[in-house]
Design an enzyme around this catalytic site. Structure first.
Site, short mmCIF file in Angstrom:
data_model
loop_
_atom_site.label_atom_id
_atom_site.label_comp_id
_atom_site.label_asym_id
_atom_site.label_seq_id
_atom_site.Cartn_x
_atom_site.Cartn_y
_atom_site.Cartn_z
CE1 TYR A 109 -17.62 13.90 24.33
CE2 TYR A 109 -16.08 15.24 23.00
CZ TYR A 109 -16.46 14.48 23.96
OH TYR A 109 -15.72 14.12 25.01
CE1 TYR A 166 -7.49 19.77 25.48
CE2 TYR A 166 -7.68 18.04 23.36
CZ TYR A 166 -7.33 18.49 24.70
OH TYR A 166 -6.89 17.52 25.55
CG HIS A 201 -4.21 0.16 5.79
ND1 HIS A 201 -5.45 0.33 5.53
CD2 HIS A 201 -3.66 -1.01 4.92
CE1 HIS A 201 -5.76 -0.76 4.99
NE2 HIS A 201 -4.78 -1.56 4.52
CG HIS A 252 -7.05 -5.17 7.08
ND1 HIS A 252 -6.69 -6.15 6.20
CD2 HIS A 252 -6.54 -4.08 6.43
CE1 HIS A 252 -6.08 -5.73 5.08
NE2 HIS A 252 -6.02 -4.48 5.24
CD GLU A 291 -3.06 -1.06 -0.01
OE1 GLU A 291 -2.94 -0.02 -0.85
OE2 GLU A 291 -4.05 -1.99 0.07
CG HIS A 345 -9.00 -2.83 2.61
ND1 HIS A 345 -8.34 -2.29 1.19
CD2 HIS A 345 -7.94 -3.14 3.24
CE1 HIS A 345 -6.97 -2.52 1.42
NE2 HIS A 345 -6.83 -2.97 2.90
ZN LIG Z 1 -5.00 -3.42 3.93
#
Ligand SMILES: [Zn+2]
Length: 230
Positions: A130, A225, A109, A111, A90, A172
Site C-alpha cells: 500500500y 493524512y 536523483h 542510482h 542532470e 539508469h
Molecule cells: Zn544518473
C-alpha cells in the site's frame, strides 16, 4: 549583476542543507561516488523571466565528501550558472521537474541499488504494497530510456512523473521530488526500501497485488493524512 553577487544571495544555510542531503544520500547507500545529484528550488527573482525553475544544485563530478557548501551551483532556467563548479549534468531534468510540478521544492536523483535493478528491467512497479500510494498513485512508472544529461531524458522523466512524486529511469536509476530537502530525502529512502521489498518478493514468486479499489482507499487516506500534518 555579476555572478558572485547572484551566488552570494543564496542563504548559506541552504547551501549546507543541500550538501548535508547529498551526504545523507551517501550514508543511506542511495549513492556511491559521483553518481546521483540533488537540488532545491530557489525563491523567484522579481525580474527573472523563468524564476520558478531557479535552483541550487550539487556540482558535476565531485563526490559529496569533497564538496564545500560554496561549491553548490546556482543554476538558472536558461542553463547559465553561478559558482566555482559546473552544475550536475542532470540540471535540465531538475529544471524541468520544477517547471512542470509546482509542488516540487527539492529533487533527488540516485542510482540506488534496488531501484536501479528494477529500472534495468524497465518495469512499472505495481501495487504490491500500500505504501506505493505515498508517491501519488497505484503504480510507480519507469521513464523511457534516454541518454543521461539530455533533454530527451528530461522529457521522459516529466511524463513518467505525471500525478506521481517518484519514478524509475530505464537502465539508469530513480528520481523523486518533495516539498523540501528533508521531505525529498525521506521519500527517496522510502522509495528505495519499496524497491528492495518488491525485488525480494519477486524472489518468492508473483506477489498478490492490491486492487484499484483498495489502492483508491489508501490514496484517499494519504490525502487526508497529508492535510492533517500540514
Ligand atoms: Zn544518473
Amino acid at each position: 549583476m555579476n555572478a558572485s553577487n547572484v551566488s552570494d544571495q543564496v542563504d548559506p544555510g541552504l547551501r549546507s542543507a543541500l550538501l548535508d542531503t547529498m551526504r545523507a544520500m551517501d550514508d543511506a547507500r542511495l549513492n556511491v561516488g559521483t553518481a546521483g545529484n540533488a537540488s532545491v528550488r530557489l525563491p523567484a527573482d522579481a525580474d527573472a523571466a523563468h524564476a520558478t525553475a531557479r535552483m541550487l544544485i550539487t556540482p558535476s563530478g565531485v563526490p559529496a565528501e569533497r564538496c564545500r557548501p560554496e561549491d553548490m551551483a546556482v543554476a538558472e532556467a536558461d542553463g547559465s550558472y553561478h559558482g566555482p563548479l559546473a552544475p550536475s549534468s542532470e540540471w535540465q531534468l531538475h529544471r524541468d521537474i520544477y517547471a512542470a510540478f509546482p509542488a516540487a521544492g527539492a529533487v533527488l536523483h540516485a542510482h540506488s541499488p534496488f531501484a536501479t535493478a528494477l529500472a534495468c528491467q524497465r518495469v512499472e512497479i505495481p501495487p504490491f504494497h500500500y505504501m506505493i500510494a505515498r508517491f501519488g498513485g497505484s503504480t510507480i512508472r519507469c521513464a523511457a530510456y534516454a541518454t543521461f544529461g539530455t533533454q530527451a531524458l528530461s522529457d521522459a522523466t516529466v511524463a513518467a512523473l505525471q500525478d506521481r512524486s517518484a519514478c524509475l529511469l530505464a537502465n539508469h536509476g530513480m528520481v523523486v521530488y518533495g516539498r523540501d530537502l528533508a521531505h525529498a530525502l525521506a521519500l527517496a529512502i522510502e522509495f528505495e526500501t519499496l524497491c528492495e521489498q518488491y525485488w525480494r518478493t519477486l524472489q518468492l514468486g508473483v506477489p498478490v497485488l492490491l486492487t484499484e479499489a483498495e489502492m483508491a482507499e489508501v490514496i484517499e487516506r494519504f490525502r487526508w493524512y497529508g492535510r492533517a500534518r500540514s
